[in-house]
Design an enzyme around this catalytic site. Structure first.
Site, PDB file in Angstrom:
ATOM      1  N   CYS A 230       0.799  -1.231   0.000  1.00 25.17           N
ATOM      2  CA  CYS A 230       0.000   0.000   0.000  1.00 25.17           C
ATOM      3  C   CYS A 230       0.831   1.281   0.000  1.00 25.17           C
ATOM      4  CB  CYS A 230      -0.972   0.023   1.168  1.00 25.17           C
ATOM      5  SG  CYS A 230      -2.144  -1.340   1.182  1.00 25.17           S
TER       6      CYS A 230
ATOM      7  N   SER B  68      -3.878  -5.789  -1.369  1.00 26.69           N
ATOM      8  CA  SER B  68      -4.891  -6.431  -0.524  1.00 26.69           C
ATOM      9  C   SER B  68      -4.275  -7.552   0.304  1.00 26.69           C
ATOM     10  CB  SER B  68      -6.015  -6.998  -1.395  1.00 26.69           C
ATOM     11  OG  SER B  68      -6.569  -5.999  -2.213  1.00 26.69           O
TER      12      SER B  68
ATOM     13  N   ASN C 220      -1.757   2.686   5.441  1.00 23.28           N
ATOM     14  CA  ASN C 220      -0.740   1.770   4.931  1.00 23.28           C
ATOM     15  C   ASN C 220      -0.189   1.002   6.116  1.00 23.28           C
ATOM     16  OD1 ASN C 220       1.506   0.512   3.722  1.00 23.28           O
ATOM     17  ND2 ASN C 220       2.781   2.320   4.035  1.00 23.28           N
TER      18      ASN C 220
ATOM     19  N   GLU D  32      -0.546  -2.650   8.864  1.00 29.69           N
ATOM     20  CA  GLU D  32      -1.377  -3.722   9.392  1.00 29.69           C
ATOM     21  C   GLU D  32      -1.504  -3.554  10.904  1.00 29.69           C
ATOM     22  OE1 GLU D  32      -1.861  -8.555   8.707  1.00 29.69           O
ATOM     23  OE2 GLU D  32      -0.264  -7.429   7.722  1.00 29.69           O
TER      24      GLU D  32
ATOM     25  N   ASP E 149      -8.930  -4.724   8.781  1.00 30.99           N
ATOM     26  CA  ASP E 149      -8.405  -3.938   9.893  1.00 30.99           C
ATOM     27  C   ASP E 149      -8.540  -2.443   9.616  1.00 30.99           C
ATOM     28  OD1 ASP E 149      -6.519  -4.094   7.859  1.00 30.99           O
ATOM     29  OD2 ASP E 149      -4.790  -4.273   9.194  1.00 30.99           O
TER      30      ASP E 149
ATOM     31  N   SER F 274      10.115 -11.703   7.749  1.00 29.73           N
ATOM     32  CA  SER F 274      11.568 -11.551   7.738  1.00 29.73           C
ATOM     33  C   SER F 274      12.018 -10.956   9.059  1.00 29.73           C
ATOM     34  CB  SER F 274      11.996 -10.628   6.596  1.00 29.73           C
ATOM     35  OG  SER F 274      13.386 -10.357   6.652  1.00 29.73           O
ATOM     36  N   GLY F 275      13.191 -11.352   9.522  1.00 29.18           N
ATOM     37  CA  GLY F 275      13.754 -10.773  10.737  1.00 29.18           C
ATOM     38  C   GLY F 275      14.325  -9.400  10.440  1.00 29.18           C
TER      39      GLY F 275
END
Length: 404
Positions: free
Chosen positions: A12, A62, A86, A88, A111, A373-374
């Site tokens: 996003c 999405s 933008n 989560e 969300d 990813s770390g």
């Protein structure tokens, strides 16, 4: 351990403009080209909203609720409030339950809608209840007031440009460039870049352009912007000192498991980048507990065996029975992507790993939309000598603490 979800193709993009005068309003005509400049961040949908002195744009990748009903800009049923977002929100299901008890009804499972109603109910104070990574703008049409917010650690980018006619914010500077702004190099930023190999926040390579700092909120009202911090990372090492090493191990594992499990919520395919290092291996191990046939991805270097760690990644993949894919690259593959990556970057960028990560993301996108990813493990656990050296310098070194 700080974990980030890399939503491939970036996840996003947002763009907004606040007009200070009629000249600023005329620039609303550039909103569409600004949104198009962010297309790589969100190829699934785009939208634009305007009202008097404000223009907002969004481009979507999405992840949660892929239906058209969750498209942005997202407005409340009464059209008073509008959100572009933008990122989560990992605890959105818990927040939704609270809102439902207060009488809110939802038309989506996203969300985004939860965030909108949460801000309507709790206002700016509600930011403190958000667990996630985000950059968003929340507009109140009745009060003519907007807040622009960046997450606590600055995982999601937010760039700000201001002149006498307008204030513009965006996920990337290339969207701001669509408004034909004046581009003058900031000489102080350039000197810092040569010193550190990056440009520290809130500076950018351009004058009149800056980055909204991590954990900051910008409030726009009556043609003026006010910026303040809502979060600063506390330095309280004594709080986390455990006399029992076993308890410390248990606490760390619990935190890691909670962190990984929260990031597995998605309505699209999820994978994990697996380099074979400690952080990505730990994430893969924990994610595989909650995900059957987890897809994992690695990059190998045919021409540079010294840097090739795919054998370690394969060992981890075999142990946790993941669907593992190795992309074998040679130097020509890297050279072919070099110009593409350089052209996309908006300001100087000196981390050569960005080239490999871009190629890895491009290939991974064929099988997954989201990849774990770390990020930040080396800084927290002193993964390299430079990190240990920084810690010792900050603590004045052991020798300086010894009393003779």
């Amino acid at each position: 351990l700080s974990l980030d979800i890399y939503c491939l193709l970036f996840m996003c993009g947002i763009i907004g403009i606040f007009a200070k005068d009629e000249t600023g309003k005329l620039n609303f005509s550039n909103l569409n080209s600004a949104v198009n400049a962010l297309k790589l961040r969100g190829p699934d949908a785009k939208g634009i909203y305007t009202d008097e002195n404000i223009g907002l744009g969004h481009t979507r990748l999405s992840i949660i609720d892929t239906s058209d009903s969750a498209k942005q800009p997202f407005s409340s049923p009464d059209k008073r409030y509008t959100l572009i977002f933008n990122g989560e929100i990992y605890n959105y299901k818990e927040l939704r339950k609270v809102l439902e008890r207060k009488g809110y009804t939802f038309k989506t499972s996203s969300d985004t809608e939860v965030l909108l109603f949460h801000l309507i109910e709790f206002g700016e104070a509600g930011i403190h209840n958000l667990n996630g990574f985000f950059g968003f703008a929340f507009y109140d049409k009745e009060k003519k007031e907007t807040i622009v917010v960046r997450d606590r650690f600055g995982i999601k980018p937010l760039h700000i440009y201001e002149d006498e006619h307008q204030l513009i914010f965006a996920s990337e500077m290339k969207a701001i460039f669509q408004f034909n702004i004046t581009k003058n190099i900031n000489s102080s930023s350039l000197q810092l870049y040569f010193k550190f190999n990056y440009i520290p926040q809130p500076l950018s390579i351009l004058e009149n352009c800056k980055k909204l700092e991590p954990g900051a909120v910008l409030k726009w009202k009556d043609g003026k912007a006010e910026t303040k911090k809502y979060y600063t990372l506390p330095y309280t090492p004594e709080k986390y000192i455990f006399s029992d090493y076993k308890k410390a191990q248990t606490k760390l594992r619990d935190l890691l498991e909670e962190s990984v499990s929260k990031r597995l919520v998605s309505d699209v395919p999820i994978g994990a980048f697996l380099s074979g290092g400690i952080d990505s291996s730990v994430i893969t191990a924990l994610a595989s507990k909650n995900t059957r046939n987890l897809n994992t991805f690695s990059i190998g270097y045919k021409d540079e065996p010294l840097f090739d760690e795919t054998k370690y990644a394969k060992l981890v993949a075999e142990k946790y029975k993941t669907n593992h894919t190795v992309f074998e690259l040679n130097n020509d593959d890297l050279y072919q992507q070099l110009n593409k990556v350089l052209e996309y970057n908006d300001e100087p960028f000196a981390d050569s790993s960005g080239l490999a990560v871009n190629i890895l993301s491009m290939y991974t996108r064929e099988k997954a939309t989201v990849a774990l990813s770390g990020d930040g493990a080396d800084e927290i656990f002193s993964g390299y000598n430079k990190h240990m050296a920084e810690f010792l310098a900050r603590e004045n070194g052991l020798k300086n603490k010894v009393v003779f």
